[in-house]
Design an enzyme around this catalytic site. Sequence first.
Site, mmCIF file in Angstrom:
data_model
loop_
_atom_site.group_PDB
_atom_site.id
_atom_site.type_symbol
_atom_site.label_atom_id
_atom_site.label_comp_id
_atom_site.label_asym_id
_atom_site.label_seq_id
_atom_site.Cartn_x
_atom_site.Cartn_y
_atom_site.Cartn_z
ATOM 1 N N HIS A 50 53.566 47.726 37.415
ATOM 2 C CA HIS A 50 52.805 46.594 38.233
ATOM 3 C C HIS A 50 53.454 46.312 39.810
ATOM 4 C CE1 HIS A 50 50.695 42.963 39.309
ATOM 5 N NE2 HIS A 50 51.893 42.393 39.261
ATOM 6 N N HIS A 74 58.497 40.976 43.189
ATOM 7 C CA HIS A 74 57.845 39.591 43.202
ATOM 8 C C HIS A 74 57.831 39.023 41.805
ATOM 9 C CE1 HIS A 74 54.284 41.938 41.895
ATOM 10 N NE2 HIS A 74 53.903 40.724 41.378
ATOM 11 N N GLU A 78 60.480 35.568 37.679
ATOM 12 C CA GLU A 78 59.727 34.893 36.888
ATOM 13 C C GLU A 78 59.780 35.441 35.464
ATOM 14 O OE1 GLU A 78 57.871 32.112 37.326
ATOM 15 O OE2 GLU A 78 56.511 32.250 35.931
ATOM 16 N N ASP A 79 60.052 36.671 35.537
ATOM 17 C CA ASP A 79 59.739 37.610 34.042
ATOM 18 C C ASP A 79 61.277 38.129 33.547
ATOM 19 O OD1 ASP A 79 56.946 36.928 34.188
ATOM 20 O OD2 ASP A 79 56.704 38.762 34.979
ATOM 21 N N ASP A 140 49.135 41.539 44.657
ATOM 22 C CA ASP A 140 49.640 41.483 43.320
ATOM 23 C C ASP A 140 48.251 41.312 42.472
ATOM 24 O OD1 ASP A 140 50.936 40.459 40.740
ATOM 25 O OD2 ASP A 140 50.411 38.269 41.747
ATOM 26 N N ASP A 261 21.164 48.517 55.473
ATOM 27 C CA ASP A 261 22.517 48.783 55.811
ATOM 28 C C ASP A 261 23.362 49.220 54.388
ATOM 29 O OD1 ASP A 261 22.528 46.546 54.712
ATOM 30 O OD2 ASP A 261 24.179 45.497 56.068
HETATM 31 MN MN MN Z 1 52.635 40.184 39.600
#
Ligand code: MN
Length: 511
Positions: A50, A74, A78-79, A140, A261
């Site tokens: 990811h 990123h 958090e993880d 993300d 279009d």
């Molecule tokens: Mn993420």
Amino acid sequence: MTYTTDVKEILKLLDNASSEDELLITKAYEFSKNAHEGYTRYSGEPYFIHPYETAKILAELQMGASTIAAGLLHDVIEDTSVTDKQIEDEFGKEILFLVEGVTKLGKLRYHGSDRYIESLRKLFVAMSQDIRVLIIKLCDRLHNMRTLEFVPKHKQLRIAHETMKVYAQLAYRLGIRRISRELEDLAFQYIEPENYKEAVKIIKQKSKEGIERLDKFRKSVQKALVKEGLTTAKTDYRIKHLHSFYRKLESKEFDADKIYDTSALRVYVPTPTDCYRALGIIHGIWRPLPGRIKDYIAFPKTNGYRSLHTTIFTGDGSIVEIQIRTPEMHREAEYGIASHVIYKNNLNETENKNLLWLKNLLPSMLQTNHTTTSEPMTDVPNWIKDMAELQASAHKDEFAHNMNADFFQKRLFVFTPKGDVVDLPIGSTPIDFAYAIHSDIGNHLHSAKIAGKMVSLDTKLQNGDIVDIQTKDKSKPSVKWLDMARTSMAKKRIKDALEKNPAPKINPRIK
Ligand code: MN
């Protein structure tokens, strides 16, 4: 499932990376890969895929090395067990700032109520502080949407709605069409699966018959331009994306033949003057459809889009839209604000440069709104107008400060523990917050926590606070609350409750 990652795949997407850039990206790649080791995604793949894919999208946008490194990192805070201190020690303040910014934005959630959509969008802009944070967040989300099929069903719809209403809109307003189109189409597939299938079917039909003819026509246009001296002209074509195609189909009573279009021919020439020349050459050979000539170079669209548009009869019975632009206009049309982000190591300088661009963008949005073009621009959101007016009177150094201090000082955005946004006037307290959620919650308010810490009920709330209200059946409003509440709504509810339920008179003698 086998899936390989390779830092070289990121590096080769970059047009001009220095060896320092490559070192930084490689270091972040290794660090993130180690940190996420052993974690998996819903799909069963290693989690690291990811951030890796997020970084690849950022590289495609030609974002700088720090932004790509932050993209790789990123989700690390958090993880995983990695701390912000470790990120700062390894990668410095700037990258930590970006990673923390993305982590903060990750806490904002759309819960299906349209009431807060606009504040939610505002909040995304305000809280990201640096436009790069917002761009990382968009990339993300794009990768998460590409892999949404693996997410549990009950979560898919909420995420798809949030993507459509918040993220795709933000990407569009920032002019990052490359991302907003894909986000819209991915969300469309989950929100309106039947309509999505219908759009795929019709567009396939339409383009199957059209593409061969279109390519033949493309070659004659190319030849004509070269013959008239535009020797470096390039041409290609694009098919309209599904969501906008379907919305247009709806507006034309599902008559696909009225959409001219669905596919468009694109002409790229070196300078704006060449654009007008190319238009002249084309109109000299093929007859234009009246009322369809649009000069978005003289009158850019609200999101900064520039191009000349015309729709012509090709002579073989079909009608084709042609878009004429310079390579620079093309890059801006696809990448918008991302194509202007200047990256440097100095955080403040970078920040100012980014905001400077925003500053330049805003007045042009305003002007476009006031000029008469063939298509009135009515979709400039009020908050952008406010910002533009605000910045028009400010000196350039003051702009960043003013944008936050002034514009966002009029309103306060705080959250419920679930991430719902509550929009309150400055100076509001947990009492206002409780009443803003529901009068019953206000009437039974017992205590409040901000970021997990108990606070007194007269605490002034700050932007971004997460407020957790505890209620008790026995709790009820007291006269003191009237002084603590800031909103008239809360004051009124407190008065109502006090009248219904007057405080017991204390007999002085017994005391
Ligand atoms: Mn993420």
